[in-house]
Motif scaffolding. Structure first.
Motif, short mmCIF file in Angstrom:
data_model
loop_
_atom_site.label_atom_id
_atom_site.label_comp_id
_atom_site.label_asym_id
_atom_site.label_seq_id
_atom_site.Cartn_x
_atom_site.Cartn_y
_atom_site.Cartn_z
N ILE A 1 7.35 -2.14 17.41
CA ILE A 1 7.96 -2.74 16.22
C ILE A 1 9.37 -2.20 16.04
O ILE A 1 10.31 -2.95 15.73
CB ILE A 1 7.13 -2.41 14.96
N ALA A 2 9.53 -0.89 16.26
CA ALA A 2 10.85 -0.28 16.06
C ALA A 2 11.88 -0.96 16.94
O ALA A 2 12.99 -1.26 16.49
CB ALA A 2 10.78 1.22 16.38
N GLU A 3 11.52 -1.22 18.19
CA GLU A 3 12.49 -1.85 19.08
C GLU A 3 12.77 -3.29 18.68
O GLU A 3 13.90 -3.75 18.75
CB GLU A 3 11.98 -1.80 20.53
N VAL A 4 11.73 -3.99 18.23
CA VAL A 4 11.94 -5.37 17.79
C VAL A 4 12.87 -5.40 16.57
O VAL A 4 13.82 -6.18 16.51
CB VAL A 4 10.59 -6.02 17.44
N VAL A 5 12.60 -4.49 15.62
CA VAL A 5 13.42 -4.46 14.41
C VAL A 5 14.85 -4.02 14.74
O VAL A 5 15.81 -4.53 14.17
CB VAL A 5 12.80 -3.52 13.35
N ARG A 6 14.97 -3.10 15.69
CA ARG A 6 16.31 -2.67 16.07
C ARG A 6 17.12 -3.85 16.61
O ARG A 6 18.31 -3.98 16.34
CB ARG A 6 16.24 -1.58 17.14
N GLY A 7 16.44 -4.72 17.35
CA GLY A 7 17.11 -5.92 17.82
C GLY A 7 17.63 -6.75 16.65
O GLY A 7 18.75 -7.24 16.67
N GLY A 8 16.79 -6.87 15.61
CA GLY A 8 17.20 -7.62 14.42
C GLY A 8 18.39 -6.96 13.74
O GLY A 8 19.33 -7.63 13.32
N LEU A 9 18.34 -5.64 13.64
CA LEU A 9 19.43 -4.92 12.98
C LEU A 9 20.73 -5.12 13.76
O LEU A 9 21.80 -5.33 13.17
CB LEU A 9 19.12 -3.42 12.91
N ALA A 10 20.62 -5.06 15.09
CA ALA A 10 21.82 -5.18 15.91
C ALA A 10 22.39 -6.60 15.85
O ALA A 10 23.59 -6.79 16.05
CB ALA A 10 21.51 -4.81 17.35
N ALA A 11 21.52 -7.57 15.55
CA ALA A 11 22.00 -8.95 15.54
C ALA A 11 22.79 -9.28 14.28
O ALA A 11 23.49 -10.28 14.24
CB ALA A 11 20.81 -9.91 15.66
N LEU A 12 22.68 -8.44 13.25
CA LEU A 12 23.43 -8.73 12.02
C LEU A 12 24.90 -8.43 12.23
O LEU A 12 25.25 -7.41 12.80
CB LEU A 12 22.92 -7.86 10.87
N PRO A 13 25.78 -9.30 11.73
CA PRO A 13 27.20 -9.00 11.85
C PRO A 13 27.55 -7.75 11.03
O PRO A 13 26.93 -7.48 9.99
CB PRO A 13 27.88 -10.24 11.29
N ARG A 14 28.56 -7.01 11.50
CA ARG A 14 28.96 -5.79 10.81
C ARG A 14 29.39 -6.08 9.38
O ARG A 14 29.29 -5.23 8.50
CB ARG A 14 30.12 -5.15 11.58
N GLY A 15 29.87 -7.30 9.16
CA GLY A 15 30.32 -7.67 7.83
C GLY A 15 29.24 -7.53 6.77
O GLY A 15 29.54 -7.28 5.61
N GLN A 16 27.98 -7.69 7.16
CA GLN A 16 26.90 -7.56 6.18
C GLN A 16 26.80 -6.11 5.71
O GLN A 16 26.62 -5.85 4.52
CB GLN A 16 25.58 -8.02 6.79
N TYR A 17 26.91 -5.18 6.65
CA TYR A 17 26.88 -3.77 6.26
C TYR A 17 28.08 -3.46 5.36
O TYR A 17 27.96 -2.79 4.35
CB TYR A 17 26.95 -2.86 7.49
N GLU A 18 29.25 -4.01 5.76
CA GLU A 18 30.46 -3.70 5.00
C GLU A 18 30.42 -4.35 3.62
O GLU A 18 30.85 -3.76 2.64
CB GLU A 18 31.69 -4.17 5.77
N GLY A 19 29.89 -5.58 3.57
CA GLY A 19 29.78 -6.25 2.28
C GLY A 19 28.93 -5.43 1.33
O GLY A 19 29.30 -5.23 0.17
N ALA A 20 27.80 -4.94 1.84
CA ALA A 20 26.92 -4.13 0.99
C ALA A 20 27.60 -2.82 0.60
O ALA A 20 27.59 -2.42 -0.57
CB ALA A 20 25.61 -3.85 1.72
N ASP A 21 28.24 -2.18 1.57
CA ASP A 21 28.93 -0.91 1.27
C ASP A 21 30.01 -1.12 0.24
O ASP A 21 30.17 -0.33 -0.69
CB ASP A 21 29.56 -0.35 2.55
N SER A 22 30.79 -2.19 0.40
CA SER A 22 31.95 -2.35 -0.46
C SER A 22 31.55 -2.61 -1.91
O SER A 22 32.36 -2.47 -2.81
CB SER A 22 32.84 -3.49 0.04
N LEU A 23 30.29 -3.00 -2.13
CA LEU A 23 29.84 -3.22 -3.50
C LEU A 23 29.33 -1.92 -4.14
O LEU A 23 28.96 -1.91 -5.30
CB LEU A 23 28.74 -4.27 -3.55
#
Ligand SMILES: Nc1ncnc2c1ncn2[C@@H]1O[C@H](COP(=O)(O)OP(=O)(O)O)[C@@H](O)[C@H]1O
Ligand SMILES: [Mg+2]
Lengths: 439, 266
Positions: free
Chosen positions: A320-342
Motif C-alpha cells: 500500500i505504501a508504494e501504491v500511495v507513494r505513486g499517488g503522492l508523486a503524481a500530484l503537481p508540486r503546486g498542490q503542496y505549495e497551494g496548501a503551504d501558502s495558505l
C-alpha cells in the motif's frame, strides 16, 4: 474551407431541414453488431470462433453442474444415484451433496455450531460500521458505531467476558482524555507523547487486572471460543478484513514517511518497505508461526492467528505504501505549495489537500493490493491454520468424501470471487464518484 | 512604445485609498539564496511599506519567482534576513505558518484544489487555520467570491471553470484569510488574452482598496496604472527600481533598456 464562407448560393440552405431518423443500418442492435462483431473478415472469424469456444465450454460444464446431485451422504452414494439416473458410465455429474453435508465447516471451521449467529452478527456489525465510511448516503449516525465495531466484533467472535474488550477500549478513551486535558497544560507535543505512553502503560499493567477483577465481580460474557476453532471462509474473512483495515492507515503513514525529509523516519520507512516486500509472504508466515516464539518471553502464549494478522498487515502495508507513494508523486508540486501558502500545517495539508487526491489516484492500486491480500490469506494453510483450502483437504481426507475436488474448489472459488468482485466494483464506483475534473 | 499607453481597464482608477504609509510591511536585508551551488539571489535588499504596490519584472530565470517565494518561506534563503509584518522568518514551523496565513499568494497555475468545490477551496484555510466557524467562513467566502464576480460558481469544481475564473477564485481564496500582504507570481501568464483583463481588473480593485501587493508580471499597462514602484531583476539581482513613469520613459541600465525594448515591441 473557403466554400463555407463563400456567398455562392448553391452552398447555402434556404429552408431548414426537419430532424430525421438515422438510417436503420446505423442504429440499435444492427449497428452495434456490425461495428463490434462483424466489422471485417478477421473480426467475423474471431466472433464465430469465440461463439464456438463459449458454446463448447458451456456444453461440457452446464450439464455437469445442473445435473448435480444434492442429497447423498458420501461420494459412493452420489455415484450410485448417478448410475441409477443416467445409467452406468452415462454421464459425469457434480456431487453437490458434499457442500450440503459440509458447508458449515467450509464456512465456519470448528466454530461451535450453536454459536454460528456470532460470526454472522459480527459480519452485520462490520457491514453497518463500514457502510457510512463507504457510502455517503448512509446515515451519519452509524458513524458512532464505527469506532466501537472492532471491540464488539472481537467480543462476539472470541467471546469470553465483556470486560476484556471494554478494558482495552478504556485505554483509548484514557489516551484521548490525556491529550484533551493535557494539551493546554503541557503543550501539544508533550500531550501527544503522554497520550501514547499512558494507554500503553495502562494496557500492560492495569487493563488485565481490572478486566479480571470486574469479570469476577460482575460475570457478564458469552462462551469463549479459542482461535484454534476458527476456520473455513470465516478465518479468511477475519484475517483478510483485519489486514485490510489495519494496513491502509499503516501504508499511508509509511508512504508519508518515505517522502519525509526527516532522515530517521525516511530511512526507517524505506528499509521497512523494501525488506517486507523483498521476502515472500509465506516466509513471513513461517516467521510468524515459528520464529516469534524464540523472541517472545517464554511462557507468553501469543495467539497464532493474531501473529498471522500482524504479518499479513505488515506485508500488505508495504505494498500500500508504494501504491500511495505513486499517488503522492503524481500530484503537481503546486498542490503542496497551494496548501503551504495558505498556512495549513503539515498534517492539515496532508489530510485535507494532498492525501484525498493522492488516494483517489491510488484507488485501483490499493484495491488490487487488498484483493491480493484477501486471496493470500489462503496461504495460512501452510502454517496449519484451517482456511477453506485447509478444510477442503480435511474433508477429502474423510472416507465419505475421498475423491471430491471440483465441487469444493468451485464453492471456495465462488466465495472468494464474490468478495473480490465486490471490492473491484466498489472501487470503480468510488472512482466515478470522486471524479471532479470533468475532462 | 504604444503598449505603454494602453490602459488595462477603461475606467479611471480610484486612488483615494492607495496610500503608502510609513509602516514597514516587508524588509529584506542582505538576502542570498543558492540552489546547490547556483547563486540564484544575490544580496537582495528591499523594503516594502504598507500600501505599496510593487511590480517586479525581468527576464525569465532572473529569480523573480524565487524572490517572492522566499517571502512566504516556500523557498528558504541561506543568508540575510526577511522580516514580514514584524516577524523575522526563521526555521520555526509555527512562525512560518503564521507568516503564511498573513501573506496571500497567487500562482501562475492557480493551484486550486481540484477535489474541493470553489466554496470549499475558499473556506478550507479559514476553518482549519483560523478556526473560523463554518457558517461564518462560508459567508466570508461568498463575500469575496462576489467581489471577484463569480458567486454563482460557488458549488462547481475548479475543473469546470475557465482559466480566468480559476485565477479569480485563487485570489478570493487568498483574500478569505484576510491577508495584509498579497504576492502574485505571474498571475496572468497562463491565461488567454481575453481572460487577462478580468484578472487584472480584480487585482486593480484590490490595489484600490489599499492592499500591499508584490506582483511579478509582464503586464506593463498594469504596472503603469497601479504600481508605485517597478523593480527590475536580472541574474538574481535587483538592477533597477523606480517609479513607473520614470522606469519606462527613462531607464537607467542597459539591461533594463534591452528588456523594455523586447517586451514593449518595436
Ligand atoms: N528548485 C530549483 N532547483 C534548482 N534551480 C532552480 C530551482 N528553481 C529555480 N531554479 C533556477 O533558479 C533561477 C531562477 O528561477 P525563477 O526564480 O523561477 O526565475 P523567474 O521566475 O524570474 O523566471 C532559474 O535559473 C532556475 O533555473
Ligand atoms: Mg517565475
Amino acid at each position: 474551407m473557403s466554400e463555407t464562407h463563400s456567398h455562392s448560393a448553391s452552398y447555402v440552405r434556404r429552408e431548414m431541414l426537419p430532424q430525421q431518423d438515422p438510417p436503420a443500418l446505423q442504429t440499435g442492435a444492427v449497428k452495434w453488431l456490425r461495428e463490434n462483431l462483424f466489422s471485417g473478415w478477421l473480426n467475423t472469424i474471431l466472433t464465430i470462433l469465440s461463439i464456438f469456444v463459449v458454446y463448447w465450454v458451456l456444453a461440457h460444464i452446464l450439464p455437469w453442474m445442473l445435473g448435480g446431485i444434492w442429497t447423498a451422504d458420501s461420494l459412493t452414494e452420489c455415484r450410485e444415484i448417478r448410475d441409477q439416473l443416467y445409467g452406468e458410465g452415462g454421464r459425469e455429474v457434480a456431487c453437490w451433496a458434499v457442500l450440503v453435508d459440509r458447508w458449515h465447516q467450509l464456512l465456519f471451521g470448528f466454530y461451535p455450531d450453536d454459536s454460528y449467529w456470532r460470526p454472522i452478527l459480527s459480519l452485520i456489525v462490520f457491514g453497518a460500521a463500514v457502510a457510512p465510511v463507504l457510502y455517503e448516503s448512509v446515515s451519519r449516525k452509524l458513524l458512532l458505531l464505527t469506532p466501537l465495531a472492532p471491540f464488539i466484533i472481537f467480543w462476539l467472535l472470541w467471546g469470553g467476558t465483556i470486560w476484556g474488550p471494554l478494558a482495552v477500549l478504556a485505554g483509548f478513551v484514557l489516551g484521548w482524555a490525556v491529550f484533551r486535558f493535557g494539551e493546554p497544560v503541557i503543550g501539544s507535543l508533550g500531550a501527544t507523547l503522554a497520550a501514547i505512553l499512558v494507554p500503553i502503560l495502562y494496557w500492560l499493567f492495569a487493563a488485565g487486572p481490572i478486566a479480571s477483577g470486574l469479570s469476577s465481580a460482575l460475570p457478564i460474557g458469552i462462551e469463549s471460543v479459542p482461535s484454534d476453532d476458527f476456520g473455513g471462509f470465516m478465518l479468511a474473512l477475519v484475517i483478510g478484513i483485519a489486514g485490510i483495515v489495519l494496513s491502509l492507515p499503516l501504508g499511508i503513514v509509511l508512504a508519508l514517511g518515505r517522502q519525509s525529509d526527516l532522515f530517521i523516519v525516511n530511512k526507517f520507512s524505506v528499509i521497512f518497505i523494501e525488506v517486507i516486500r523483498g521476502v515472500p509472504l509465506i516466509v513471513w508466515l513461517f516467521t510468524a508461526s515459528l520464529l516469534l516464539n524464540y523472541f517472545l518471553p517464554p511462557g507468553t502464549n501469543f495467539d497464532l492467528m493474531l501473529r498471522v494478522i500482524i504479518m499479513v498487515t505488515l506485508f500488505s502495508s508495504a505494498y500500500i505504501a508504494e501504491v500511495v507513494r505513486g499517488g503522492l508523486a503524481a500530484l503537481p508540486r503546486g498542490q503542496y505549495e497551494g496548501a503551504d501558502s495558505l498556512g495549513l500545517d503539515y498534517w492539515q495539508s496532508m489530510r485535507l489537500v494532498i492525501l484525498p487526491q493522492a488516494l483517489k489516484i491510488s484507488i485501483p492500486g490499493i484495491v488490487s493490493t487488498f484483493i491480493g491480500l484477501f486471496k493470500d490469506t489462503t496461504l495460512v494453510v501452510f502454517i496449519g491454520l484451517l482456511d477453506p483450502i485447509g478444510f477442503s483437504n480435511s474433508i477429502r481426507a474423510s472416507t465419505d468424501w475421498n475423491g471430491v475436488y471440483w465441487e469444493l474448489f468451485i464453492f471456495i472459488g465462488l466465495c472468494f470471487f464474490i468478495c473480490c468482485f465486490s471490492m473491484s466494483r466498489y472501487s470503480q464506483f468510488l472512482e466515478r464518484k470522486l471524479r471532479t475534473d470533468h475532462r | 512604445m504604444s503598449e505603454l499607453h494602453t490602459d488595462t481597464v477603461d475606467r479611471t482608477i480610484d486612488r483615494s485609498q492607495m496610500k503608502v504609509s510609513d509602516e514597514i510591511a516587508i524588509e529584506i536585508v542582505g538576502m542570498n539564496k543558492w540552489y546547490g551551488t547556483f547563486h540564484v539571489l544575490r544580496d537582495i535588499n528591499l523594503t516594502v511599506n504598507r500600501g505599496e504596490r510593487i511590480v517586479i519584472c525581468g527576464p525569465s530565470g532572473s529569480g523573480k519567482s524565487t524572490l517572492i517565494r522566499c517571502i512566504n518561506a516556500l523557498e528558504e534563503h541561506q543568508q540575510g534576513s526577511i522580516v514580514v509584518d514584524g516577524t523575522l522568518l526563521s526555521n520555526d514551523l509555527k512562525n512560518i505558518d503564521r507568516i503564511r496565513s498573513e501573506v496571500g499568494m497567487c500562482f501562475q497555475h492557480f493551484n486550486l484544489f481540484p477535489h474541493l468545490t470553489i466554496l470549499e477551496n475558499c473556506t478550507l484555510a479559514p476553518i482549519w487555520v483560523r478556526k473560523t466557524p463554518k457558517r461564518e467562513a462560508e459567508e466570508t467566502a461568498m463575500y469575496f467570491l462576489e467581489k471577484v464576480k463569480i458567486p454563482e460558481q460557488a458549488d462547481k469544481y475548479p475543473g469546470q471553470l475557465s482559466g480566468g475564473q480559476q485565477q479569480r477564485v485563487a485570489i478570493a481564496r487568498s483574500l478569505c484569510m484576510r491577508p495584509r500582504i498579497m504576492l502574485f507570481d505571474e498571475p496572468t501568464s497562463a491565461l488567454d488574452p481575453e481572460m487577462i483583463k478580468e484578472v487584472l481588473d480584480t487585482m486593480i480593485q484590490l490595489a484600490e482598496e489599499g492592499m500591499t501587493m508584490l506582483c511579478v508580471t509582464h503586464e506593463m499597462g498594469f504596472a503603469r496604472q497601479v504600481a508605485n514602484r517597478v523593480i527590475f531583476m536580472a541574474d538574481g539581482q535587483i538592477v533597477e527600481q523606480n517609479e513607473p513613469e520614470e522606469f519606462f520613459l527613462n531607464p537607467q541600465s542597459d539591461r533594463t533598456k534591452q528588456f523594455l525594448s523586447q517586451i514593449l515591441g518595436h
